[in-house]
Design a protein around this motif. Structure first.
Motif, PDB file in Angstrom:
ATOM      1  N   MET A 114       4.649   6.007   3.493  1.00 59.89           N
ATOM      2  CA  MET A 114       4.385   4.685   2.654  1.00 59.89           C
ATOM      3  C   MET A 114       4.086   3.777   3.785  1.00 59.89           C
ATOM      4  O   MET A 114       4.754   3.538   4.654  1.00 59.89           O
ATOM      5  N   ALA A 115       2.830   2.994   3.830  1.00 57.37           N
ATOM      6  CA  ALA A 115       2.246   2.414   4.856  1.00 57.37           C
ATOM      7  C   ALA A 115       2.877   0.949   4.742  1.00 57.37           C
ATOM      8  O   ALA A 115       2.988   0.399   3.753  1.00 57.37           O
ATOM      9  N   GLY A 141      -6.424  -3.200  -2.923  1.00 58.19           N
ATOM     10  CA  GLY A 141      -6.865  -3.997  -1.484  1.00 58.19           C
ATOM     11  C   GLY A 141      -5.872  -3.187  -0.654  1.00 58.19           C
ATOM     12  O   GLY A 141      -4.945  -2.746  -0.597  1.00 58.19           O
ATOM     13  N   THR A 142      -6.264  -3.604   0.773  1.00 58.51           N
ATOM     14  CA  THR A 142      -5.378  -2.980   1.825  1.00 58.51           C
ATOM     15  C   THR A 142      -5.374  -4.075   2.963  1.00 58.51           C
ATOM     16  O   THR A 142      -6.508  -4.989   3.054  1.00 58.51           O
ATOM     17  N   THR A 176      -6.888   3.592  -6.025  1.00 62.96           N
ATOM     18  CA  THR A 176      -6.466   4.151  -4.729  1.00 62.96           C
ATOM     19  C   THR A 176      -7.920   3.154  -3.832  1.00 62.96           C
ATOM     20  O   THR A 176      -8.760   2.961  -4.261  1.00 62.96           O
ATOM     21  N   ASP A 177      -7.165   3.040  -2.427  1.00 62.96           N
ATOM     22  CA  ASP A 177      -8.240   2.222  -1.795  1.00 62.96           C
ATOM     23  C   ASP A 177      -8.528   3.309  -0.448  1.00 62.96           C
ATOM     24  O   ASP A 177      -7.596   3.799   0.132  1.00 62.96           O
ATOM     25  N   LEU A 178      -9.809   3.546  -0.194  1.00 59.00           N
ATOM     26  CA  LEU A 178     -10.383   4.211   0.802  1.00 59.00           C
ATOM     27  C   LEU A 178     -10.844   3.299   2.117  1.00 59.00           C
ATOM     28  O   LEU A 178     -11.474   2.482   1.731  1.00 59.00           O
ATOM     29  N   ILE A 179     -10.281   3.732   3.379  1.00 57.94           N
ATOM     30  CA  ILE A 179     -10.843   2.989   4.530  1.00 57.94           C
ATOM     31  C   ILE A 179     -11.462   3.943   5.539  1.00 57.94           C
ATOM     32  O   ILE A 179     -10.777   5.023   5.796  1.00 57.94           O
ATOM     33  N   HIS A 182     -14.468  -0.159   3.577  1.00 56.03           N
ATOM     34  CA  HIS A 182     -13.458  -0.260   2.526  1.00 56.03           C
ATOM     35  C   HIS A 182     -14.024   0.099   1.095  1.00 56.03           C
ATOM     36  O   HIS A 182     -15.154  -0.440   0.664  1.00 56.03           O
ATOM     37  N   GLN A 183     -13.531   0.990   0.561  1.00 59.57           N
ATOM     38  CA  GLN A 183     -14.041   1.241  -0.898  1.00 59.57           C
ATOM     39  C   GLN A 183     -12.905   1.608  -1.787  1.00 59.57           C
ATOM     40  O   GLN A 183     -11.869   2.362  -1.720  1.00 59.57           O
ATOM     41  N   GLY A 184     -12.633   0.765  -2.864  1.00 58.81           N
ATOM     42  CA  GLY A 184     -11.757   0.805  -3.948  1.00 58.81           C
ATOM     43  C   GLY A 184     -12.142   1.566  -5.065  1.00 58.81           C
ATOM     44  O   GLY A 184     -13.436   1.450  -5.343  1.00 58.81           O
TER      45      GLY A 184
END
Length: 219
Positions: A195-196, A127-128, A101-104, A118-120
């Motif tokens: 879904m982004a 990534g994002t 999961t990617d946190l932003i 950004h925290q993976g």
């Protein structure tokens, strides 16, 4: 960009904004033309920016952003109040969510949405497209829409009146009523998910931050 009605300080500060990933190098003459400055004024501004290392010379080509911004970047990474407040929230999410999961953490910047952290989670994090420092459209992406939904009513109205076509193209409403109703629904849900489209196969789970100093969101 006309500068006749700007103060000399405003004109000076507008120069670094010209430097982008798409155009990282400018000459004094190009800046003078772009900002409608006299050549003498442009050279004077460049001398000040070079002295403070806001700009650096690229031999034979022109000038680029200087090392001062690298120092600023480290300072804001360490001291940013919004990032420090949101830190425990991100840490809690990191422990609760699956690897990959990617946190932003995002905030508003010049009528766009910009990632400031950004925290993976785990080595499988993919990534994002919401890279740190990269402005993103406010009408596209779940994170952007949650931030937009929590802006004051007057700012939402102003955004709609200024960007009717972009809002319609993004499927957010064809008139003010449908647009405002959609934003109200997002606020009620607290967590909006979709879904982004910005990064295929990533699931965006944005939440507004309660930090008072900035309109922001975590995903």
């Amino acid at each position: 960009m006309a500068s006749q009605h700007l103060s000399s300080v405003d004109r000076l500060l507008s120069i670094p904004r010209l430097f982008t990933c798409e155009r990282p190098v400018w000459t004094v003459e190009e800046v003078a033309t772009e900002l409608q400055l006299s050549i003498s004024s442009a050279y004077r501004y460049f001398q000040s920016l070079l002295a403070f290392e806001y700009l650096d010379e690229v031999p034979g080509q022109g000038y680029c952003l200087g090392p001062a911004f690298i120092a600023f970047d480290r300072t804001i990474r360490v001291t940013d109040p919004l990032a420090r407040i949101a830190g425990p929230v991100l840490d809690g999410l990191a422990q609760a969510l699956d690897s990959g999961t990617d946190l932003i953490l995002c905030r508003m910047y010049r009528k766009q949405v910009m990632c400031i952290h950004h925290q993976g989670i785990g080595s499988a994090a993919g990534g994002t497209s919401y890279e740190r420092g990269r402005p993103m459209p406010i009408f596209r992406g779940a994170t952007s829409k949650v931030i937009l939904a929590h802006l004051p009513w007057r700012l939402q109205k102003k955004e709609y009146e200024s960007h009717r076509n972009a809002i319609a193209d993004a499927g957010m409403g064809t008139d003010w009523k449908s647009f405002s109703t959609g934003l109200r629904d997002i606020r009620k849900k607290v967590i909006a998910y979709r879904m982004a489209k910005s990064t295929p196969a990533d699931l965006a789970l944005p939440r507004p931050s309660s930090a008072p100093m900035a309109r922001s969101g975590t995903a």
